[in-house]
Design an enzyme around this catalytic site. Structure first.
Site, PDB file in Angstrom:
ATOM      1  N   GLY A 353       0.842  -1.184   0.000  1.00 40.34           N
ATOM      2  CA  GLY A 353       0.000   0.000   0.000  1.00 40.34           C
ATOM      3  C   GLY A 353       0.878   1.234   0.000  1.00 40.34           C
ATOM      4  O   GLY A 353       0.730   2.133  -0.819  1.00 40.34           O
ATOM      5  N   MET A 355       5.048   2.753   1.570  1.00 41.66           N
ATOM      6  CA  MET A 355       6.304   2.450   2.256  1.00 41.66           C
ATOM      7  C   MET A 355       6.897   3.744   2.767  1.00 41.66           C
ATOM      8  O   MET A 355       7.086   4.696   2.008  1.00 41.66           O
ATOM      9  CB  MET A 355       7.262   1.735   1.292  1.00 41.66           C
ATOM     10  CG  MET A 355       8.635   1.473   1.890  1.00 41.66           C
ATOM     11  SD  MET A 355       8.545   0.396   3.357  1.00 41.66           S
ATOM     12  CE  MET A 355       9.892   1.056   4.341  1.00 41.66           C
ATOM     13  N   GLU A 356       7.245   3.725   4.057  1.00 39.67           N
ATOM     14  CA  GLU A 356       7.551   4.949   4.780  1.00 39.67           C
ATOM     15  C   GLU A 356       8.972   5.460   4.612  1.00 39.67           C
ATOM     16  O   GLU A 356       9.458   6.168   5.496  1.00 39.67           O
ATOM     17  CB  GLU A 356       7.273   4.722   6.265  1.00 39.67           C
ATOM     18  CG  GLU A 356       8.210   3.706   6.971  1.00 39.67           C
ATOM     19  CD  GLU A 356       7.675   2.283   7.033  1.00 39.67           C
ATOM     20  OE1 GLU A 356       6.814   1.936   6.204  1.00 39.67           O
ATOM     21  OE2 GLU A 356       8.125   1.526   7.910  1.00 39.67           O
ATOM     22  N   ASN A 357       9.665   5.141   3.529  1.00 38.01           N
ATOM     23  CA  ASN A 357      11.038   5.641   3.332  1.00 38.01           C
ATOM     24  C   ASN A 357      11.162   7.052   3.902  1.00 38.01           C
ATOM     25  O   ASN A 357      10.375   7.929   3.565  1.00 38.01           O
ATOM     26  CB  ASN A 357      11.382   5.701   1.842  1.00 38.01           C
ATOM     27  CG  ASN A 357      11.102   4.398   1.143  1.00 38.01           C
ATOM     28  OD1 ASN A 357      11.371   3.337   1.681  1.00 38.01           O
ATOM     29  ND2 ASN A 357      10.530   4.478  -0.040  1.00 38.01           N
ATOM     30  N   HIS A 389      -0.906   6.575   8.055  1.00 34.84           N
ATOM     31  CA  HIS A 389      -0.076   5.458   8.511  1.00 34.84           C
ATOM     32  C   HIS A 389       1.401   5.725   8.214  1.00 34.84           C
ATOM     33  O   HIS A 389       2.255   5.691   9.107  1.00 34.84           O
ATOM     34  CB  HIS A 389      -0.544   4.177   7.804  1.00 34.84           C
ATOM     35  CG  HIS A 389       0.238   2.950   8.145  1.00 34.84           C
ATOM     36  ND1 HIS A 389      -0.215   2.003   9.036  1.00 34.84           N
ATOM     37  CD2 HIS A 389       1.446   2.500   7.734  1.00 34.84           C
ATOM     38  CE1 HIS A 389       0.678   1.042   9.151  1.00 34.84           C
ATOM     39  NE2 HIS A 389       1.703   1.309   8.363  1.00 34.84           N
ATOM     40  N   GLU A 390       1.708   6.020   6.970  1.00 36.67           N
ATOM     41  CA  GLU A 390       3.114   6.189   6.581  1.00 36.67           C
ATOM     42  C   GLU A 390       3.742   7.397   7.275  1.00 36.67           C
ATOM     43  O   GLU A 390       4.909   7.351   7.664  1.00 36.67           O
ATOM     44  CB  GLU A 390       3.259   6.328   5.060  1.00 36.67           C
ATOM     45  CG  GLU A 390       2.673   5.183   4.237  1.00 36.67           C
ATOM     46  CD  GLU A 390       3.135   3.798   4.655  1.00 36.67           C
ATOM     47  OE1 GLU A 390       4.195   3.676   5.276  1.00 36.67           O
ATOM     48  OE2 GLU A 390       2.399   2.830   4.372  1.00 36.67           O
ATOM     49  N   GLU A 412       4.806  -1.288  13.187  1.00 38.83           N
ATOM     50  CA  GLU A 412       3.530  -1.457  12.499  1.00 38.83           C
ATOM     51  C   GLU A 412       2.323  -1.355  13.432  1.00 38.83           C
ATOM     52  O   GLU A 412       1.275  -0.872  13.037  1.00 38.83           O
ATOM     53  CB  GLU A 412       3.518  -2.778  11.728  1.00 38.83           C
ATOM     54  CG  GLU A 412       4.599  -2.868  10.645  1.00 38.83           C
ATOM     55  CD  GLU A 412       4.568  -1.693   9.668  1.00 38.83           C
ATOM     56  OE1 GLU A 412       3.574  -0.939   9.651  1.00 38.83           O
ATOM     57  OE2 GLU A 412       5.555  -1.525   8.927  1.00 38.83           O
TER      58      GLU A 412
HETATM   59 ZN   LIG Z   1       3.571   0.457   8.232  1.00 46.61          ZN
END
Ligand SMILES: [Zn+2]
Ligand SMILES: *[C@@H]1O[C@H](CO)[C@@H](O)[C@H](O)[C@H]1NC(C)=O
Ligand SMILES: *[C@@H]1O[C@H](CO)[C@@H](O)[C@H](O)[C@H]1NC(C)=O
Ligand SMILES: *[C@@H]1O[C@H](CO)[C@@H](O)[C@H](O)[C@H]1NC(C)=O
Ligand SMILES: *[C@@H]1O[C@H](CO)[C@@H](O)[C@H](O)[C@H]1NC(C)=O
Length: 966
Positions: A353, A355-357, A389-390, A412
């Protein structure tokens, strides 16, 4: 990371209507020829990955020590899947040149060079560093004075994804060294490491771009690195690009210079200390829009996407929401946003969905783009949820990270809880704090009631496949539920204080749950509030994170004093015959339970601790209580039959006396308790008639979800007819209330979708004909006349009741659609098909990436598996093509377990059980991270078989009597 849960919160239509399907046999015959033509197309190449570098470099293999194909003995430092602790990295320079032009063989490559700086904790002759699918042309080692250290040999050791460099003299403790490498790697469309994505430009031309996905173990696929989350370092990244492309990474650009020809190189500012899995690279020609936070200093936030998406305004929603969320988190955590900028990108091919880079968050398009004219409110909530979320990861996960993946819940679980706070702040109309129990708590309850569940803090986590398997409902949804329960327990003030101190103490460092619990315990003591649990905070909370499962709290009335309630706990398992003591648990499957209960006097808290047995509480407020009031507790509640009777009575006469979250929870508890044989089905079903009065989405959604098990189990049963009739009877007032005019607040719109999709799929004639006429209108209209919220439903009903022309029409729409969410709605409609040959055609199309993007394939399989007419055919296809499907979609894609789950959830015969066992045996070696899912499927199938034998008749009888009486 945000899972690819395209199904989460999606309107899952029951595909089982009680009316006949008008498929003409003639059509089938005609179409077979057509199908043959279509399938004549060459299958996509099945395995395009470049072969691994297995052998040591032959020209340099001069020592007797050459490991070649040996599996390695324990004293060989490369033999262990975990890095040796001898070398500690502190800095890297990374220079990558992804070539977006094809080579002569039609492949893309990237050149790179990198220097890793590290200190030596234990003297060693071997530098063991992660590396995957990279070919080296030069490797050298030096000390920090620049003096070369001579190398005996180097090789790549593929089983553990290492580059191993043997040096002449041992590296000295306390000294620092550098490892410099020059390498070449494939730039493939494999969604891992630095990879290639493509999109169709406005002139229909395919445009390649290079992007990255490192988590959890693919940074090593773009440059050699010590690729474990606890080994934080700073990174000086530079990326090469040719016009019209430019480059982005975690940090702002320092400079862009012409190097030679048309090649430019952009250098980025050095990062803060961070984990390798959070690196982000992009070389693209995207456009963007920007906004600034209002905090000081103001942070620049940009949303990047295909130029067309930017021009159409599809990035505007994300642009408007982002500064608001960042400001809110900075205020809530009381720690400012750590980086100088925040970029977010919508990637045409993306495995997850989002990705929190750190500073360069990437999303699949459906999780970031939103077009109010085309996309549904549901899409809007999904976008908001994934962004929230991210962005929460920018603190939880990025600023502080778990020491090792076994505690990935610290990332998470937090993000899964905190995303709700962010969403609620931006758009309270979604009532996400109420939706929480539907979206996250029930998801967690489902998997965690299986004996194949696992503790939140995982054990034996070593291989990439072990690590990938942890991105599951336990690390996300269950861990989020535990954090939410803690929040209710400590109170907001202590919760926030503990987090602030923890974030400040470990910023740029790594953590474990012990540290987090210590800070909360301290904060609770500092703040004047409810105080810590008896026995201490960590003691209590360890019962929730170090053992799997959850309890049911049994509430019984004392026959001698009806105001006295007796409370006891027991592990809750769905399988009534499972041994509740197995496998062994350090706490014997007892928990420290904060039991909140409400009666007319208000809410109370009673702790039920490990070893407490039965305890009595005096409730002077009335002759029943509602346990788990507010549904903050991660447990179910069961009552004796008197109390259930009183609760049923209140629901059926004056349901508003009970909080909506508890109304939803009572239904969910009752039906699951009945499944587990802890409550009879008559009592559970007796709760339902109030649904004709209570039109709240939260209650209804919970009921539809609880009843969906009946869909799986009764689909092939004599009870199916009366079940459909009863559901149509229950939903009629709601269907009349919502009408087909798409107005009202968000949740009213959700209710409309629920009402229409349920009515249509169970055979309400008015519904089917209205849906059919909307679908036909769509076939002829210039502009799609269907309200965005109703499209999935109308497409599905249109296709399940339509013919092959309707399907072909929708397929063409699907192929030509560039809006990803609309494409997803069309995809969903296509999977509602009931004609075997069309199902087969769709299956073949799905694994052909000329038609269906890799990221979307498992979603199509899942939707087909939810369609009763397609599920068996789909499962056969998946088994037949297993090797290819697993290779292509299985590795690193978190949606993969969902695939197995969706396709086997209805299994309920001995025959299906045997088939599943055989499948497991035959594929044991290549199941990888899918093994848990298959074990869970086996367990579920066993339970389903028993369920049918025990309950089918009882339910049939109740439904028949009820339906006859209304
Ligand atoms: Zn996450
Ligand atoms: C990379 O190394 C492998 C194994 O040595 C070799 O088969 C492959 O051709 C190499 N690839 C390139 C592009 O040099
Ligand atoms: C790698 O390093 C060399 C030597 O410093 C440099 O000339 C070259 O441009 C670098 N980058 C790439 C992508 O090869
Ligand atoms: C090695 O590097 C570390 C981290 O940058 C630094 O603190 C240390 O002083 C260096 N030691 C030597 C001997 O250069
Ligand atoms: C980029 O987006 C802006 C704002 O929508 C627009 O004005 C500009 O023309 C776009 N540029 C390209 C190359 O599409």
């Amino acid at each position: 990371m945000s899972k690819d849960d395209s199904t989460k919160g999606k309107i899952v239509l029951s595909k089982r209507a009680a009316f006949a399907i008008g498929v003409l046999v003639i059509l089938v015959i005609v179409a077979v020829g057509l199908l043959a033509g279509l399938l004549g197309k060459p299958a996509p190449e099945k395995c395009t990955v470049v072969s691994d570098t297995t052998a040591p470099n032959p020209s340099k293999s001069t020592t007797p020590n050459t490991p070649a194909e040996t599996s390695g003995s324990p004293d060989q430092p490369w033999a262990n899947i975990r890095l040796p602790s001898s070398l500690i990295p502190y800095h890297y320079t990374v220079d990558l040149q992804p070539d977006l032009k094809l080579d002569d063989e039609g492949l893309h490559w990237f050149n790179g060079n990198s220097t890793a700086y590290f200190s030596v904790a234990q003297s060693t002759n071997f530098i063991v560093i992660h590396s995957f699918k990279l070919n080296y042309t030069s490797v050298s080692v030096a000390n920090t004075k620049g003096q070369a250290v001579s190398i005996v040999t180097y090789w790549t050791y593929d089983p553990n994804e290492y580059l191993v460099v043997e040096v002449d003299k041992p590296l000295s403790v306390g000294e620092n060294y550098t490892l410099s490498t020059v390498f070449l790697g494939p730039l493939a469309n494999d969604l891992r490491g630095l990879y290639l994505s493509r999109y169709t430009g406005t002139d229909r031309k395919e445009i390649p771009i290079a992007v990255s996905q490192m988590q959890p173990t693919d940074a090593r696929k773009s440059f050699p690195c010590f690729d474990e989350p606890g080994l934080k370092a700073t990174f000086s990244i530079s990326l090469w690009h040719e016009p019209p492309y430019y480059a982005l990474s975690n940090m702002p650009a320092l400079s862009t210079d012409l190097v030679y020809g048309s090649w430019y190189r952009t250098r980025f500012e050095t990062t803060f200390p961070m984990s390798t899995y959070l690196l982000g690279f992009a070389v693209c020609d995207f456009n963007y829009t920007e906004a600034y936070t209002s905090s000081e200093p103001k942070i620049q936030t940009r949303i990047y996407a295909r130029p067309e998406s930017v021009s159409l305004g599809n990035v505007d929603y994300a642009r408007n929401a982002t500064p608001y969320i960042l400001d809110y988190y900075a205020e809530y955590f009381n720690v400012s946003y750590p980086l100088p900028k925040s970029d977010q990108m919508a990637i045409p091919d993306f495995a997850l969905g989002g990705m929190e880079n750190w500073g360069l968050v990437m999303y699949r398009e459906t999780a970031l783009l939103f077009d109010p004219d085309i996309n549904s409110i549901r899409n809007k909530q999904r976008v908001l949820a994934v962004i929230a979320h991210e962005l929460s990861h920018q603190w939880f996960g990025n600023l502080i990270s778990p020491l090792w993946w076994d505690e990935v819940w610290l990332n998470e679980g937090f993000a899964s809880y905190v995303e709700y706070l962010g969403q609620d702040k931006v758009d309270p109309e979604f009532r996400v704090m109420d939706q929480y129990i539907l979206l996250d708590m029930h998801t967690a309850f489902t998997v965690d009631a299986l004996v194949t569940s696992r503790p939140i803090v995982a054990e034996n986590v070593n291989t990439p496949s072990d690590i990938n398997a942890l991105f599951d409902d336990i690390s996300y949804e269950k861990a989020g539920c535990i954090i939410r329960m803690i929040n209710h327990m400590t109170g907001e003030e202590a919760f926030k204080l503990g987090l602030k101190q923890y974030l400040e103490e470990y910023a740029y460092g790594s953590v474990t749950h012990e540290l987090l619990f210590k800070y909360w315990e301290k904060a609770v003591e500092e703040i004047d509030g409810p105080g810590n649990p008896p026995g201490g905070f960590a003691e209590a909370m360890n019962t929730w994170v170090l053992q799997m499962g959850y309890p049911v709290i049994n509430v019984r009335q004392d026959p001698d004093n009806l105001k006295n309630m007796k409370l006891s706990q027991e592990r809750f398992l769905l399988d009534p015959e499972a041994d509740i003591t197995k496998p062994d648990s350090p706490y014997g499957y007892e928990w420290a339970v904060p039991f909140w209960f409400a009666n007319e006097l208000g809410e109370n808290l009673q702790w039920i601790l490990v070893g407490d047995g039965e305890i009595t509480v005096n409730t002077t407020g009335g002759d029943y209580i509602i346990g788990n009031s507010g549904a903050f507790g991660y447990y179910r509640v069961n009552y004796d039959s008197n109390i259930w009777g009183r609760i049923t009575n209140v629901l059926n006469t004056d349901y508003e006396k009970i909080n909506v979250k508890n109304r939803a929870q009572l239904i969910d508890d009752a039906f699951n308790l009945a499944r587990a044989k802890r409550l009879d089905y008559e009592t559970a079903l007796d709760l339902t008639p109030f649904l004709r009065n209570d039109l709240d989405y939260i209650t209804w959604e919970s009921a539809l979800e609880a009843l969906s098990y009946f869909d799986d189990m009764l689909g092939r049963s004599k009870a199916y007819g009366v079940y459909s009739d009863y559901l149509l009877y229950l939903i009629q007032p709601l269907y009349d209330n919502v009408t087909w005019t798409d107005t009202g607040n968000y949740l009213h719109k959700y209710q409309r979708v629920n009402a229409i999709s349920t009515a249509c799929s169970y055979g309400n004639e008015d519904c089917i004909s209205k849906a059919a006429s909307q679908f036909q209108l769509f076939r002829t209209a210039e502009i799609n006349p269907i309200s965005p919220n109703l499209r999935s439903t109308v497409y599905c009903s249109g296709i399940s009741n339509g013919d092959s022309n309707d399907w072909d029409f929708l397929w063409q729409k699907y192929l030509n659609e560039s809006n990803s969410q609309e494409k997803a709605a069309l995809e969903y409609g296509l999977t509602c098909v009931r004609t075997p040959w069309i199902i087969q055609r769709l299956l073949e199309f799905t694994i052909n990436d000329d038609y269906v993007k890799k990221q979307d394939a498992t979603g199509i399989f899942q939707d087909l598996c939810r369609n009763e007419y397609a599920r068996d055919q789909t499962w056969d296809f998946i088994r037949k093509e297993w090797d290819f499907i697993f290779q292509t979609y299985g590795i690193g894609l978190s949606s993969f377990n969902g695939l197995i789950e969706s396709c086997t959830s209805h299994f309920s015969t001995e025959f299906e059980l045997a088939e599943l066992k055989a499948f497991k045996e035959n594929n044991l070696e290549i199941l990888g991270s899918g093994l848990t899912a298959v074990n869970q499927a086996l367990e579920r199938t066993n339970t389903n078989i028993k369920w049918k034998a025990d309950n089918e008749d009882v339910i049939f009888k109740w439904l028949t009597e009820t339906v006859t009486n209304v």
